[in-house]
Design an enzyme around this catalytic site. Structure first.
Site, mmCIF file in Angstrom:
data_model
loop_
_atom_site.group_PDB
_atom_site.id
_atom_site.type_symbol
_atom_site.label_atom_id
_atom_site.label_comp_id
_atom_site.label_asym_id
_atom_site.label_seq_id
_atom_site.Cartn_x
_atom_site.Cartn_y
_atom_site.Cartn_z
ATOM 1 C CG ASN A 156 0.290 -0.175 2.809
ATOM 2 O OD1 ASN A 156 0.603 -0.786 2.368
ATOM 3 N ND2 ASN A 156 -0.806 -0.247 3.558
ATOM 4 C CD GLU A 254 3.464 -1.886 14.039
ATOM 5 O OE1 GLU A 254 1.784 -1.705 13.894
ATOM 6 O OE2 GLU A 254 4.374 -0.897 14.421
ATOM 7 C CB CYS A 288 -3.057 -0.252 8.465
ATOM 8 S SG CYS A 288 -1.461 0.775 9.091
ATOM 9 C CD GLU A 469 7.568 -0.411 12.570
ATOM 10 O OE1 GLU A 469 8.576 -0.899 11.896
ATOM 11 O OE2 GLU A 469 6.585 0.440 11.752
#
Length: 488
Positions: A156, A254, A288, A469
């Site tokens: 993406n 993630e 996301c 992160e």
């Protein structure tokens, strides 16, 4: 296909500082035309083995460089990508389907900034030290790179998310084997061409192209790769967890989101509506962090809905290389079918589709008739237990529902398996803090969306992943810590 294969771009793996051809290839499509435009190596065990070997060989030299030396190389790489920003943006748009505007203003600048950010942050980490005067001891910690990092990134935000992994990994002194998505590999390949010029020693960054099932699996199962950073689907993450368990690997995962926007009746709609349109439909809804459940307090529900739908209808869908276009193509034919399937399910369950898919007609330019396009779609009157409110759709689809009280909306917002991001819209400061505290979400934005400080932790709760992160968090993930005690 052989007849036109001469015109196709053919990518090669990048191992030990050289481009290496592969024995078999897979087709990659241009989502805006529906045609094959590039051939990507279909790598497996053999290619991954060679890449891991190269990374392992390069590790002693790279890890013994000072943070400053590594920092200078990262900054040089950032400059080289920035110098070619337009070429990278064009390639990202063509390969992924996103608009050229989005690639130019978001993807590539952020990829450049990822390198600059970690080039800077690596210079400012300090280790801890404590004293025990009574027993004459001093304790301190020391941090060292882990080794070969396996990095698996999605389709993406291809270069953006790949560099978000590569930058901290190599800044900390690790070497890497990266596997981008087979659907969007071009910008990673272009970046490989700049590594030598930036001064990255051979074998520090290796890129192996291919599918998750073959190349990804070989990387995850490799005994000499102690650490895996993955961004993608929950299903793949489960497989990675199972496959890496026998090796006790360190994982950063993630995953998806089903992100709520909560809009109270005291929200400033002049700010809220344009931002919520962006948070729903930016990058075709393929982020996301996109908003896919919009909870609006009953007093302003009908006003919000009317204005939101009117604005959504103004979003222009079409050729991604047209700078006036707001929505490009979805990644693949299969993905488009899947997203459209959710809209059909919602209709079958009695929800109302207010604009977009199946309601408005989509006029595409001549060259884009076979592309994977879809209009921004707004669904209302959908039940909380519907799959459209529970599962990640990952397309230009958002659901709008009404709520009455603060307590009720918090419970409903938390009633999904995911917990990545949430947005809260209200001018009441007390309420903003109360709601933010109670949402099960790794990130909460209030009266804004996607404003990021890379210093701070990024990641999700529940099924949205494991680990965080950011400056400190990435440093901790990509290094081993040792506690040393000295008695004097």
């Amino acid at each position: 296909t052989m007849a036109h294969s001469k015109a196709l771009l053919v990518l090669e793996n990048f191992i030990a500082g050289k481009f290496v051809p592969c024995s078999s290839y897979i087709d990659s499509y241009n989502p805006s035309t529906g045609e094959v435009y590039c051939r990507v190596p279909d790598s497996g065990k053999e290619e991954v083995e060679a890449a891991v070997k190269a990374a392992k060989t390069a590790f002693p030299i790279w890890s013994s460089k000072s943070p400053l030396e590594r920092s200078q190389i990262l900054n040089k790489l950032a400059d080289l990508i920035e110098h070619d920003l337009e070429a990278f943006a064009q390639a990202e748009s063509k390969d992924q389907g996103k608009t050229i505007t989005f690639a130019r203003t978001v993807d590539i600048p952020r990829a450049v900034y990822n390198f600059r950010f970690f080039a800077s942050s690596i210079l400012h980490h300090t280790t801890e030290c404590t004293e025990m005067a009574t027993v004459g001891c001093v304790h301190y910690t020391s941090r060292t790179p882990v080794g070969v990092a396996g990095l698996i990134s999605p389709w993406n935000l291809p270069l953006y998310l790949l560099t978000w992994k590569i930058a901290p990994a190599i800044a900390c002194g690790n070497t890497v084997v990266a596997k981008p998505s087979e659907m969007t590999s071009v910008t990673a390949w272009m970046m490989c061409k700049l590594l030598e010029k930036a001064g990255v020693p051979h074998g520090v960054v290796n890129v192996v192209f291919g599918t998750g099932a073959k190349a990804g699996e070989a990387l995850v199962c490799h005994p000499d790769v102690p650490l895996i950073s993955f961004t993608g689907s929950m299903l793949t993450a489960q497989r990675i967890t199972e496959k890496s368990a026998p090796h006790c690997k360190r994982l950063s995962l993630e995953l998806g989101g089903k992100n709520p926007a909560i809009i109270f009746d005291d929200a400033d709609l002049s700010q809220c509506i344009p931002t919520t349109l962006r948070s729903s439909f930016a990058n075709q809804g393929e982020i996301c962090l996109c908003t896919s459940r919009i909870f609006v307090q009953r007093g302003i529900y009908s006003d919000f809905l009317k204005r939101f739908v009117a604005e959504a209808k103004k979003w222009k869908v079409g050729n991604p290389s047209d700078p006036t276009v707001d929505v490009g193509a979805l990644i693949s034919k299969e993905h488009l079918e899947k997203v459209k399937g959710y809209v059909k399910k919602a209709q079958a369950e009695g929800a109302r589709v207010l604009c977009g898919e199946g309601v408005d007609s989509l006029a595409l330019p001549t060259g884009n008739q076979k592309g994977y396009f879809m209009l921004p779609t707004v669904i209302a009157e959908v039940k909380d237990e519907s799959c459209c409110m529970q599962e990640e759709i990952f397309g230009p689809v958002t659901c709008v529902v009404a709520f009455d009280t603060e307590e009720e909306v918090i419970e409903r917002a938390n009633s999904v398996k995911y917990g990545l991001a949430a947005t809260v819209w209200s001018s009441n400061v007390g309420r903003v803090h109360r709601v933010a505290q109670k949402l099960q979400s790794g990130l909460v934005w209030t009266n804004c969306w996607l404003v990021r400080d890379l210093n701070l932790p990024f990641g999700g709760m529940k099924a949205s992943g494991i680990g965080r992160e950011g400056a400190k968090d990435s440093y901790e993930f990509f290094t081993e810590v040792k506690t040393i005690t000295i008695k004097h």
